[in-house]
Design an enzyme around this catalytic site. Structure first.
Site, PDB file in Angstrom:
ATOM      1  CG  ASP A  89      -1.298  -1.452   1.267  1.00 44.92           C
ATOM      2  OD1 ASP A  89      -2.444  -1.680   0.083  1.00 44.92           O
ATOM      3  OD2 ASP A  89      -1.648  -1.746   2.154  1.00 44.92           O
ATOM      4  N   GLY A 140       0.785   1.213  -7.136  1.00 46.43           N
ATOM      5  CA  GLY A 140      -0.074   1.454  -8.104  1.00 46.43           C
ATOM      6  C   GLY A 140      -0.290   3.001  -9.021  1.00 46.43           C
ATOM      7  CG  HIS A 177      -1.979  -1.722  -7.610  1.00 43.01           C
ATOM      8  ND1 HIS A 177      -0.516  -2.148  -6.651  1.00 43.01           N
ATOM      9  CD2 HIS A 177      -1.037  -3.279  -7.886  1.00 43.01           C
ATOM     10  CE1 HIS A 177       0.159  -2.612  -6.589  1.00 43.01           C
ATOM     11  NE2 HIS A 177      -0.336  -3.609  -7.437  1.00 43.01           N
ATOM     12  CB  THR A 236      -7.351 -10.986   1.794  1.00 37.60           C
ATOM     13  OG1 THR A 236      -6.472 -12.140   0.771  1.00 37.60           O
ATOM     14  CG2 THR A 236      -6.274 -10.428   2.429  1.00 37.60           C
ATOM     15  CB  THR A 286     -10.230  -6.621   3.391  1.00 39.55           C
ATOM     16  OG1 THR A 286      -8.896  -5.808   3.650  1.00 39.55           O
ATOM     17  CG2 THR A 286      -8.872  -7.901   2.153  1.00 39.55           C
ATOM     18  CG  ASP A 299      -0.782  15.028  -1.229  1.00 41.06           C
ATOM     19  OD1 ASP A 299      -0.479  13.690  -1.290  1.00 41.06           O
ATOM     20  OD2 ASP A 299      -1.357  14.469  -0.191  1.00 41.06           O
TER      21      ASP A 299
END
Ligand code: GDP
Length: 426
Positions: free
Chosen positions: A12, A16, A40, A127, A302, A334
């Protein structure tokens, strides 16, 4: 020219987005490991998408997207994902699937559920996409390769064998309904129909492409700390998340990987169980989770709330080293604009000693974070295009972390979109 885009941490990190961005200049994007267990998130002109199996190059007409032999291929999920794109107006992707990729079987998903039920509170936080049972079977040599779908006799033999083994466990360990071989064959026949248009000898295709000077991106899933060998075993995934495995999971020579772009997020997040030294809790964590990523830090596959923490230099230095990093892409900077002060984990205290080396799991369990607080920049940095235009405290944050981890930050991502990127020279 082959480049890998991989994660330094628990996944994470924003791979992506970086892959989608780099895919603009790439001819081919390859997924080389993992399955539909993680995802992603990509934001572009077509909308917002959660990709689980498809490579992140699918939004460009010019890229060939490949599912390599190292992937856990869930065929109906893949077909559904293609449909979810075309339903939103994305042109049907140019997709190839390795004839050596193995298939996630319906019983892999069931076994994942049954095993989590059996382990109850001691579960791994799976998962339940069948990934661990899938890779177990692959290495136990009872998996099904895509190429085998086209050999009916062989398929019958293998289905018989698989049902035989699985039914022992279903009956005696899990007390669940048994697998019917004929039903399994009907499923496999339907998989053949679905996948036939995409099947390809991928390593031969890539060999030719590399010789022709094409640009190939290898897209990793999750990050170093979820690698089964180098991660926080056993709270890891079941396939290697390292760039080195990109060579194997795509079918390329290792020396062809010239660039390893390791994605690091400006703070930490993790899903699933396992030690997370710089984890934070309570309102502090909730605020970061709410503001994080693009619309909050919740799992792309998920929907689970992610565990949150401050940037961890110890874990990230290690994460970058194991990837063989040439470039760091530093993302989601940011999001930190609201903080007066930003703690950064610069060391671990283990048994009274301070270290900046990431230890193996048994020692890791004893680690306590040592923080250094850096001043925040208290403004919105989205839309800034030049590194020099970032507030000085923001640049100091990037440069402090760069020095701690020891790898050059050549890209800074200051928003979820393709163009929210600031390039820096090495
Ligand atoms: P991946 O699995 O490594 O691709 O990461 P995810 O997609 O699960 O998580 C990254 C999240 O952060 C996604 O929601 C992205 O849209 C978002 N994202 C990526 N880069 C940035 C960034 O620089 N700023 C912000 N605000 N969000 C970003």
């Amino acid at each position: 020219m082959v480049k890998a885009v991989v994660g330094a941490n628990w996944g994470d990190e924003g791979k992506g987005k970086i892959t989608d961005m780099l895919a603009k200049e790439a001819d081919i994007v390859v997924r080389f490991q993992g399955g539909a267990n993680a995802g992603h998130t990509i934001v572009n002109g077509y909308g917002k998408f959660a990709l689980h199996t498809l490579p992140s190059g699918v939004f460009y007409g010019h890229t060939v997207n490949i599912i390599g032999n190292g992937v856990a291929l869930n065929i109906p999920v893949l077909i559904q994902e293609i449909k979810s794109l075309t339903d939103k107006g994305v042109p049907a992707p140019n997709l190839l699937v390795s004839d050596r990729a193995q298939i996630v079987m319906p019983y892999h998903i069931l076994f994942d559920q049954y095993e989590e039920e059996r382990l109850a509170g001691k579960s791994f936080g799976s998962t339940k996409s069948g990934i661990a049972p899938f890779y177990s079977d692959k290495y136990a040599k009872i998996g099904f390769q895509v190429s085998e779908l086209f050999h009916r006799e062989l398929l019958e033999e293998k289905a018989e064998k698989a049902a035989g083994i699985k039914n022992v466990l279903l009956e005696h360990l899990y007390h669940k309904p048994l697998i019917d071989k004929e039903e399994l064959l009907v499923t496999l026949d339907s998989y053949r129909e679905m996948i036939a248009p995409y099947v390809c000898d991928v390593s031969a295709f890539l060999d030719k492409a590399v010789k022709e000077g094409k640009t190939v991106l290898l897209e990793g899933q999750l990050g170093t700390l979820k690698d089964p060998d180098h991660g926080i075993y056993p709270m890891v995934t079941s396939s290697s998340t390292l760039a080195a495995y990109g060579a194997i999971g795509a079918g390329l020579p290792p020396y062809e990987i010239k660039e390893v772009i390791t994605v690091c997020k400006a703070y930490s997040s993790a899903v699933g169980a396992g030690v997370f030294v710089s984890e934070i809790f309570g309102e502090e964590a909730e605020e970061l989770r709410r503001r994080g990523g693009d619309g909050g830090e919740y799992g792309a596959t998920t929907g689970r709330p992610r565990r949150m923490g401050w940037f961890d230099c110890v874990a990230s230095k290690y994460g970058c080293r194991l990837q063989g990093t040439t470039d760091v892409a530093f993302t989601v900077l940011d999001v930190l604009g609201y903080l007066d002060e930003i703690p950064v984990c610069v060391g671990y205290e283990i048994d009274g000693e301070i270290t900046s080396d990431f230890p193996a799991t048994a020692r890791l369990a004893k680690a306590k974070p040592c923080y250094e607080a850096l001043p925040g920049w208290k403004c919105d940095i989205r839309g800034i295009k030049e590194y020099e235009d970032l507030p000085v405290n923001c640049r100091n944050y990037v440069e402090f972390i760069e020095k701690q981890i020891g790898y050059p930050v050549t890209m800074v991502s200051n928003g979820p979109g393709r163009d929210d990127i600031i390039y820096r020279k090495k």
